[in-house]
Design an enzyme around this catalytic site. Structure first.
Site, PDB file in Angstrom:
ATOM      1  N   ASP A  10     -19.760 103.465  21.960  1.00 18.71           N
ATOM      2  CA  ASP A  10     -18.494 103.398  22.699  1.00 18.71           C
ATOM      3  C   ASP A  10     -18.469 102.077  23.462  1.00 18.71           C
ATOM      4  O   ASP A  10     -19.294 101.846  24.345  1.00 18.71           O
ATOM      5  CB  ASP A  10     -18.448 104.593  23.665  1.00 18.71           C
ATOM      6  N   ILE A  11     -17.520 101.220  23.123  1.00 18.03           N
ATOM      7  CA  ILE A  11     -17.500  99.867  23.698  1.00 18.03           C
ATOM      8  C   ILE A  11     -17.193  99.886  25.201  1.00 18.03           C
ATOM      9  O   ILE A  11     -17.523  98.925  25.895  1.00 18.03           O
ATOM     10  CB  ILE A  11     -16.512  98.969  22.915  1.00 18.03           C
ATOM     11  N   ASN A  24      -2.147  95.478  21.490  1.00 19.63           N
ATOM     12  CA  ASN A  24      -0.901  95.195  20.772  1.00 19.63           C
ATOM     13  C   ASN A  24      -0.225  94.017  21.467  1.00 19.63           C
ATOM     14  O   ASN A  24      -0.697  93.555  22.515  1.00 19.63           O
ATOM     15  CB  ASN A  24       0.002  96.429  20.704  1.00 19.63           C
ATOM     16  N   GLY A  32      -6.095 104.565  20.932  1.00 19.84           N
ATOM     17  CA  GLY A  32      -7.331 104.035  20.362  1.00 19.84           C
ATOM     18  C   GLY A  32      -8.246 103.418  21.406  1.00 19.84           C
ATOM     19  O   GLY A  32      -8.333 103.883  22.540  1.00 19.84           O
ATOM     20  N   ASP A  34      -7.899 100.636  22.883  1.00 16.13           N
ATOM     21  CA  ASP A  34      -7.077 100.068  23.962  1.00 16.13           C
ATOM     22  C   ASP A  34      -6.895 101.089  25.088  1.00 16.13           C
ATOM     23  O   ASP A  34      -7.138 100.786  26.279  1.00 16.13           O
ATOM     24  CB  ASP A  34      -5.718  99.663  23.345  1.00 16.13           C
ATOM     25  N   THR A 118      -8.509  98.219  12.261  1.00  9.60           N
ATOM     26  CA  THR A 118      -8.839  99.233  11.239  1.00  9.60           C
ATOM     27  C   THR A 118      -8.538 100.669  11.666  1.00  9.60           C
ATOM     28  O   THR A 118      -8.848 101.607  10.934  1.00  9.60           O
ATOM     29  CB  THR A 118     -10.313  99.139  10.787  1.00  9.60           C
ATOM     30  N   VAL A 120      -5.268 102.431  14.101  1.00  4.39           N
ATOM     31  CA  VAL A 120      -3.812 102.611  14.043  1.00  4.39           C
ATOM     32  C   VAL A 120      -3.146 101.561  13.142  1.00  4.39           C
ATOM     33  O   VAL A 120      -2.178 101.866  12.441  1.00  4.39           O
ATOM     34  CB  VAL A 120      -3.225 102.520  15.474  1.00  4.39           C
ATOM     35  N   TYR A 121      -3.667 100.348  13.127  1.00  6.55           N
ATOM     36  CA  TYR A 121      -3.029  99.256  12.384  1.00  6.55           C
ATOM     37  C   TYR A 121      -3.326  99.263  10.883  1.00  6.55           C
ATOM     38  O   TYR A 121      -2.770  98.461  10.136  1.00  6.55           O
ATOM     39  CB  TYR A 121      -3.369  97.895  13.007  1.00  6.55           C
TER      40      TYR A 121
HETATM   41  N1  AR6 Z   1     -15.320 102.054  21.311  1.00  7.13           N
HETATM   42  C1  AR6 Z   1     -15.380 101.380  20.149  1.00  7.13           C
HETATM   43  N2  AR6 Z   1     -14.484 101.532  19.159  1.00  7.13           N
HETATM   44  C2  AR6 Z   1     -13.482 102.423  19.357  1.00  7.13           C
HETATM   45  C3  AR6 Z   1     -13.327 103.166  20.552  1.00  7.13           C
HETATM   46  C4  AR6 Z   1     -14.309 102.952  21.559  1.00  7.13           C
HETATM   47  N3  AR6 Z   1     -14.279 103.594  22.744  1.00  7.13           N
HETATM   48  N4  AR6 Z   1     -12.220 103.947  20.417  1.00  7.13           N
HETATM   49  C5  AR6 Z   1     -11.713 103.724  19.194  1.00  7.13           C
HETATM   50  N5  AR6 Z   1     -12.464 102.815  18.555  1.00  7.13           N
HETATM   51  P1  AR6 Z   1      -7.574 101.141  17.124  1.00  7.13           P
HETATM   52  P2  AR6 Z   1      -6.081  98.864  15.917  1.00  7.13           P
HETATM   53  C6  AR6 Z   1     -12.314 102.261  17.197  1.00  7.13           C
HETATM   54  O1  AR6 Z   1      -6.591 102.107  16.557  1.00  7.13           O
HETATM   55  O2  AR6 Z   1      -6.202  99.444  14.560  1.00  7.13           O
HETATM   56  C7  AR6 Z   1      -3.546 100.844  20.044  1.00  7.13           C
HETATM   57  O3  AR6 Z   1      -2.538 101.804  20.306  1.00  7.13           O
HETATM   58  C8  AR6 Z   1     -11.485 103.017  16.201  1.00  7.13           C
HETATM   59  O4  AR6 Z   1     -12.207 104.143  15.682  1.00  7.13           O
HETATM   60  O5  AR6 Z   1      -8.017 101.329  18.509  1.00  7.13           O
HETATM   61  O6  AR6 Z   1      -6.356  97.409  16.107  1.00  7.13           O
HETATM   62  C9  AR6 Z   1      -3.165  99.450  20.504  1.00  7.13           C
HETATM   63  O7  AR6 Z   1      -2.401  99.483  21.685  1.00  7.13           O
HETATM   64  C10 AR6 Z   1     -11.283 101.955  15.132  1.00  7.13           C
HETATM   65  O8  AR6 Z   1     -12.448 101.863  14.313  1.00  7.13           O
HETATM   66  O9  AR6 Z   1      -7.007  99.604  17.025  1.00  7.13           O
HETATM   67  C11 AR6 Z   1      -2.369  98.952  19.345  1.00  7.13           C
HETATM   68  O10 AR6 Z   1      -1.023  99.396  19.402  1.00  7.13           O
HETATM   69  C12 AR6 Z   1     -11.175 100.677  15.955  1.00  7.13           C
HETATM   70  O11 AR6 Z   1     -11.646 101.008  17.263  1.00  7.13           O
HETATM   71  C13 AR6 Z   1      -3.053  99.568  18.155  1.00  7.13           C
HETATM   72  O12 AR6 Z   1      -3.705 100.740  18.643  1.00  7.13           O
HETATM   73  C14 AR6 Z   1      -9.775 100.110  16.088  1.00  7.13           C
HETATM   74  O13 AR6 Z   1      -8.831 101.151  16.135  1.00  7.13           O
HETATM   75  C15 AR6 Z   1      -4.119  98.643  17.586  1.00  7.13           C
HETATM   76  O14 AR6 Z   1      -4.618  99.204  16.398  1.00  7.13           O
END
Ligand code: AR6
Length: 170
Positions: A10-11, A24, A32, A34, A118, A120-121
């Site tokens: 968990d980052i 975003n 996610g 963020d 990888t 939501v996007y």
């Molecule tokens: N630590 C590390 N990685 C994580 C964590 C965490 N705590 N939580 C989720 N991930 P995403 P995107 C992973 O959807 O695709 C947001 O709404 C997750 O499993 O967070 O770039 C923003 O506001 C996945 O592998 O980011 C944007 O609108 C990775 O982080 C949109 O989502 C990225 O997933 C960005 O979408």
């Protein structure tokens, strides 16, 4: 010069100079990673992001980490996957490079990334992993400073994809 590692975790608990946020273009939070980063950093992080008036895809902005163990947060909006013919690969690489550059300009030597785009996007994991690993390792080779970069995979599938991308390099 530097090192690149893949870890799983968990980052938001990373005790490093900078963590990167998969933001975003509004920079005002979301789901996610963020959402997790904003929750862990507290409301000061949102307040610090408002004055940027957003950020274009492929660029990045830096704020303090506030209540996070990380000193800084680097917010970068990755590309939304639209089939691969809309400049997605170049934009994803630009996110990694821009974030690394901003980090070293702020004196950071330990930098943790999530897997940008990888979730939501919808960027295909294997392709995103190859771009990330290639871009980060090329950047490390080109700079004079010694930096430790880690890719923090939230799940085992993501960790496996980045480890495979590492193997593909050699
Ligand atoms: N630590 C590390 N990685 C994580 C964590 C965490 N705590 N939580 C989720 N991930 P995403 P995107 C992973 O959807 O695709 C947001 O709404 C997750 O499993 O967070 O770039 C923003 O506001 C996945 O592998 O980011 C944007 O609108 C990775 O982080 C949109 O989502 C990225 O997933 C960005 O979408």
């Amino acid at each position: 010069m530097g090192t690149f590692d893949v870890i799983q975790g968990d980052i938001t608990i990373s005790r490093v100079d900078a963590i990167v946020n998969a933001a975003n273009t509004t920079l005002l939070g979301g789901g996610g990673v963020d959402g997790a980063i904003h929750r862990a950093a507290g409301p000061d992080l949102f307040a610090a992001c408002v004055p940027f008036n957003g950020c274009p895809t492929g660029e990045a902005r830096i704020t303090p980490g506030f209540e996070l163990p990380a000193k800084w947060v680097i917010h970068t909006p990755g590309p939304v996957w639209r089939g691969g013919q809309h400049g997605e690969a170049a934009l994803l690489a630009a996110c990694y490079r821009y974030s690394l550059q901003l980090a070293v300009e702020h004196g950071c030597r330990t930098i943790d990334f999530p897997s940008l785009s990888t979730g939501v996007y919808g960027y295909p994991l294997d392709q995103a992993a190859n771009i990330a690993v290639r871009t980060i390792t090329d950047w490390l080779t080109a700079v004079d400073v010694t930096v430790r970069v880690r890719l923090v995979a939230f799940d085992s599938q993501t960790a496996a994809a980045y480890r495979e991308a590492q193997q593909n390099l050699t």
